[in-house]
Design a protein around this motif. Structure first.
Motif, PDB file in Angstrom:
ATOM      1  N   ILE A  41      11.206 -13.578  -6.429  1.00 41.55           N
ATOM      2  CA  ILE A  41      10.026 -13.597  -5.571  1.00 41.55           C
ATOM      3  C   ILE A  41       8.912 -12.801  -6.238  1.00 41.55           C
ATOM      4  O   ILE A  41       9.139 -11.724  -6.772  1.00 41.55           O
ATOM      5  N   ARG A  42       7.727 -13.375  -6.222  1.00 48.68           N
ATOM      6  CA  ARG A  42       6.561 -12.742  -6.838  1.00 48.68           C
ATOM      7  C   ARG A  42       5.843 -11.940  -5.750  1.00 48.68           C
ATOM      8  O   ARG A  42       5.464 -12.485  -4.730  1.00 48.68           O
ATOM      9  N   LYS A  64      11.432  -1.707  -5.201  1.00 48.36           N
ATOM     10  CA  LYS A  64      11.880  -2.897  -5.946  1.00 48.36           C
ATOM     11  C   LYS A  64      13.365  -2.798  -6.279  1.00 48.36           C
ATOM     12  O   LYS A  64      14.128  -3.746  -6.045  1.00 48.36           O
ATOM     13  N   ASP A  65      13.777  -1.655  -6.795  1.00 41.70           N
ATOM     14  CA  ASP A  65      15.182  -1.471  -7.168  1.00 41.70           C
ATOM     15  C   ASP A  65      16.095  -1.584  -5.952  1.00 41.70           C
ATOM     16  O   ASP A  65      17.147  -2.241  -6.002  1.00 41.70           O
ATOM     17  N   ALA A  66      15.706  -0.941  -4.854  1.00 40.27           N
ATOM     18  CA  ALA A  66      16.528  -0.955  -3.647  1.00 40.27           C
ATOM     19  C   ALA A  66      16.585  -2.353  -3.036  1.00 40.27           C
ATOM     20  O   ALA A  66      17.650  -2.797  -2.573  1.00 40.27           O
ATOM     21  N   PHE A  67      15.461  -3.043  -3.026  1.00 38.69           N
ATOM     22  CA  PHE A  67      15.420  -4.390  -2.441  1.00 38.69           C
ATOM     23  C   PHE A  67      16.259  -5.364  -3.257  1.00 38.69           C
ATOM     24  O   PHE A  67      17.002  -6.186  -2.691  1.00 38.69           O
ATOM     25  N   GLU A  68      16.152  -5.293  -4.582  1.00 38.39           N
ATOM     26  CA  GLU A  68      16.939  -6.189  -5.430  1.00 38.39           C
ATOM     27  C   GLU A  68      18.435  -5.962  -5.221  1.00 38.39           C
ATOM     28  O   GLU A  68      19.217  -6.919  -5.135  1.00 38.39           O
ATOM     29  N   GLU A  70       9.455  -9.797  -8.854  1.00 40.88           N
ATOM     30  CA  GLU A  70       8.514  -9.815  -9.981  1.00 40.88           C
ATOM     31  C   GLU A  70       7.157  -9.337  -9.470  1.00 40.88           C
ATOM     32  O   GLU A  70       6.524 -10.004  -8.651  1.00 40.88           O
ATOM     33  N   PHE A  71       6.724  -8.171  -9.912  1.00 43.89           N
ATOM     34  CA  PHE A  71       5.441  -7.633  -9.464  1.00 43.89           C
ATOM     35  C   PHE A  71       4.282  -8.474  -9.993  1.00 43.89           C
ATOM     36  O   PHE A  71       4.291  -8.901 -11.146  1.00 43.89           O
ATOM     37  N   PHE A  72       3.289  -8.668  -9.131  1.00 41.39           N
ATOM     38  CA  PHE A  72       2.045  -9.341  -9.527  1.00 41.39           C
ATOM     39  C   PHE A  72       0.897  -8.408  -9.146  1.00 41.39           C
ATOM     40  O   PHE A  72       0.552  -8.289  -7.970  1.00 41.39           O
ATOM     41  N   PRO A  73       0.307  -7.712 -10.119  1.00 39.36           N
ATOM     42  CA  PRO A  73      -0.765  -6.764  -9.789  1.00 39.36           C
ATOM     43  C   PRO A  73      -2.056  -7.476  -9.421  1.00 39.36           C
ATOM     44  O   PRO A  73      -2.388  -8.523  -9.985  1.00 39.36           O
ATOM     45  N   VAL A  74      -2.774  -6.915  -8.461  1.00 36.45           N
ATOM     46  CA  VAL A  74      -4.084  -7.448  -8.068  1.00 36.45           C
ATOM     47  C   VAL A  74      -5.095  -6.303  -8.068  1.00 36.45           C
ATOM     48  O   VAL A  74      -4.732  -5.144  -7.914  1.00 36.45           O
ATOM     49  N   SER A  75      -6.335  -6.642  -8.244  1.00 39.38           N
ATOM     50  CA  SER A  75      -7.385  -5.621  -8.305  1.00 39.38           C
ATOM     51  C   SER A  75      -8.252  -5.615  -7.059  1.00 39.38           C
ATOM     52  O   SER A  75      -9.337  -5.053  -7.044  1.00 39.38           O
ATOM     53  N   GLY A  76      -7.782  -6.247  -6.019  1.00 41.32           N
ATOM     54  CA  GLY A  76      -8.541  -6.268  -4.773  1.00 41.32           C
ATOM     55  C   GLY A  76      -7.938  -7.259  -3.809  1.00 41.32           C
ATOM     56  O   GLY A  76      -7.072  -8.077  -4.154  1.00 41.32           O
ATOM     57  N   ARG A  77      -8.380  -7.175  -2.575  1.00 44.70           N
ATOM     58  CA  ARG A  77      -7.819  -8.019  -1.532  1.00 44.70           C
ATOM     59  C   ARG A  77      -8.156  -9.491  -1.738  1.00 44.70           C
ATOM     60  O   ARG A  77      -7.320 -10.373  -1.535  1.00 44.70           O
ATOM     61  N   THR A  78      -9.404  -9.761  -2.172  1.00 40.59           N
ATOM     62  CA  THR A  78      -9.812 -11.140  -2.418  1.00 40.59           C
ATOM     63  C   THR A  78      -9.014 -11.752  -3.557  1.00 40.59           C
ATOM     64  O   THR A  78      -8.627 -12.925  -3.502  1.00 40.59           O
ATOM     65  N   ILE A  79      -8.749 -10.960  -4.604  1.00 46.97           N
ATOM     66  CA  ILE A  79      -7.957 -11.449  -5.726  1.00 46.97           C
ATOM     67  C   ILE A  79      -6.571 -11.867  -5.254  1.00 46.97           C
ATOM     68  O   ILE A  79      -6.018 -12.884  -5.698  1.00 46.97           O
ATOM     69  N   ALA A  80      -5.994 -11.098  -4.332  1.00 43.00           N
ATOM     70  CA  ALA A  80      -4.675 -11.435  -3.802  1.00 43.00           C
ATOM     71  C   ALA A  80      -4.698 -12.765  -3.052  1.00 43.00           C
ATOM     72  O   ALA A  80      -3.784 -13.586  -3.183  1.00 43.00           O
ATOM     73  N   MET A  84      -0.872  -2.908 -12.647  1.00 47.52           N
ATOM     74  CA  MET A  84       0.578  -2.925 -12.801  1.00 47.52           C
ATOM     75  C   MET A  84       1.177  -1.527 -12.891  1.00 47.52           C
ATOM     76  O   MET A  84       2.230  -1.253 -12.301  1.00 47.52           O
ATOM     77  N   GLU A  85       0.524  -0.627 -13.603  1.00 42.70           N
ATOM     78  CA  GLU A  85       1.074   0.716 -13.761  1.00 42.70           C
ATOM     79  C   GLU A  85       1.243   1.411 -12.412  1.00 42.70           C
ATOM     80  O   GLU A  85       2.294   1.994 -12.114  1.00 42.70           O
TER      81      GLU A  85
END
Length: 288
Positions: free
Chosen positions: A26-27, A47-51, A59-69, A36-37
């Motif tokens: 899942i992304r 992430k570790d606990a959920f997996e 799979e992390f997907f970094p975003v730089s703002g709410r609109t980008i998401a 991402m950092e």
């Protein structure tokens, strides 16, 4: 014919395996974590606990703002997003995203505050004044404080002038008399009190408990995957909460939990908050 049939069955099996693999991953994005950092630092323990609990890979997907998401989900780049109540309303209106589980925050409500020494004693005293809000479109720093004022009889943008200042700047403006009040949530009041120990704030108006942050799913995610994610939170809530709050950035969730019975109707009062600031179409993130 047998060779063609075998080839067809092999191709079908391969496609089925690819779908299964895709559904095993899942992304995941968080709208208020930039890059991402920071995402790995703040959400890595979760992430570790959920997996471990779910058997799914995150799979992390970094975003730089709410609109980008929002745009990333529209482009089918992310499956699940952790976001705030106001943002959820936009995701739902634009993309038919559905709530999966709320991430509950204790003492999550908005206030309108003044200096303790202020002559302002009631909402009526704010008429004709400037009131500062936090981030445009924020549930607890903009929409809810404006709604509290509306319930007290003050029309947004008519009975007072809304301005948008960073919290510390807003506090300095309040001390200087440039504004009459600030819309804040309880966490922010605590932070300002620590930053300005010589200044005492008074809560003029307090709102009710707000809808919580929510993990939402794209409409394209298979129902069985959504069910698996919801089940993981239901059955492993304590360990997931411990992992989330292992980082100081997630302290707002300490003492909270998860609610898997959330429905879209639970956010109807947020839609009313949008209307109180003059927004009747919920397809755009405010302030971006």
């Amino acid at each position: 014919m047998k060779t063609i049939l075998q080839a067809g069955l092999f191709a079908f099996a391969t496609l089925t395996a690819q779908v299964a693999v895709a559904q095993d991953t899942i992304r995941f994005a968080v709208t208020d974590i930039d890059g991402m950092e920071a995402l790995q630092k703040e959400m890595g323990p979760f992430k570790d606990a959920f997996e471990a609990a779910s058997g799914l890979k995150v799979e992390f997907f970094p975003v730089s703002g709410r609109t980008i998401a929002v745009e990333a989900m529209a482009a089918d780049q992310i499956d699940f997003v952790l976001t705030g109540p106001a943002e959820y309303v936009v995701f739902n209106a634009r993309l038919k995203a559905q709530p999966v589980v709320t991430w509950n925050r204790p003492d999550y409500y908005a206030n309108v505050v003044v200096l303790d020494a202020s002559p302002v004693k009631s909402a009526a005293d704010l008429k004709g004044q400037k009131i500062s809000f936090g981030e445009i479109g924020s549930t607890s720093q903009h929409l809810s404080p404006a709604s509290i004022l509306a319930e007290a009889g003050l029309v947004y943008g008519t009975d007072y002038e809304p301005v948008f200042l960073k919290r510390n700047v807003a506090m300095e403006a309040l001390i200087a008399g440039d504004i009459a009040a600030i819309g804040l949530n309880k966490t922010h009041i605590d932070q300002i009190t620590e930053k300005f120990p010589d200044q005492k704030l008074r809560v003029l108006l307090k709102g009710g408990e707000l809808p919580n942050d929510v993990l939402l799913a794209s409409a394209s995610v298979a129902p069985e995957v959504v069910d698996a994610v919801r089940k993981t939170f239901t059955e492993h809530g304590d360990e997931l909460l411990a992992a989330i709050t292992a980082t100081e950035e997630n302290a707002k969730f300490i003492g909270g939990g998860f609610t898997a019975t959330v429905t879209d109707a639970d956010y109807d009062n947020v839609r009313k908050m949008f209307e109180n600031v003059g927004v009747t179409e919920f397809t755009q993130i405010l302030g971006e």
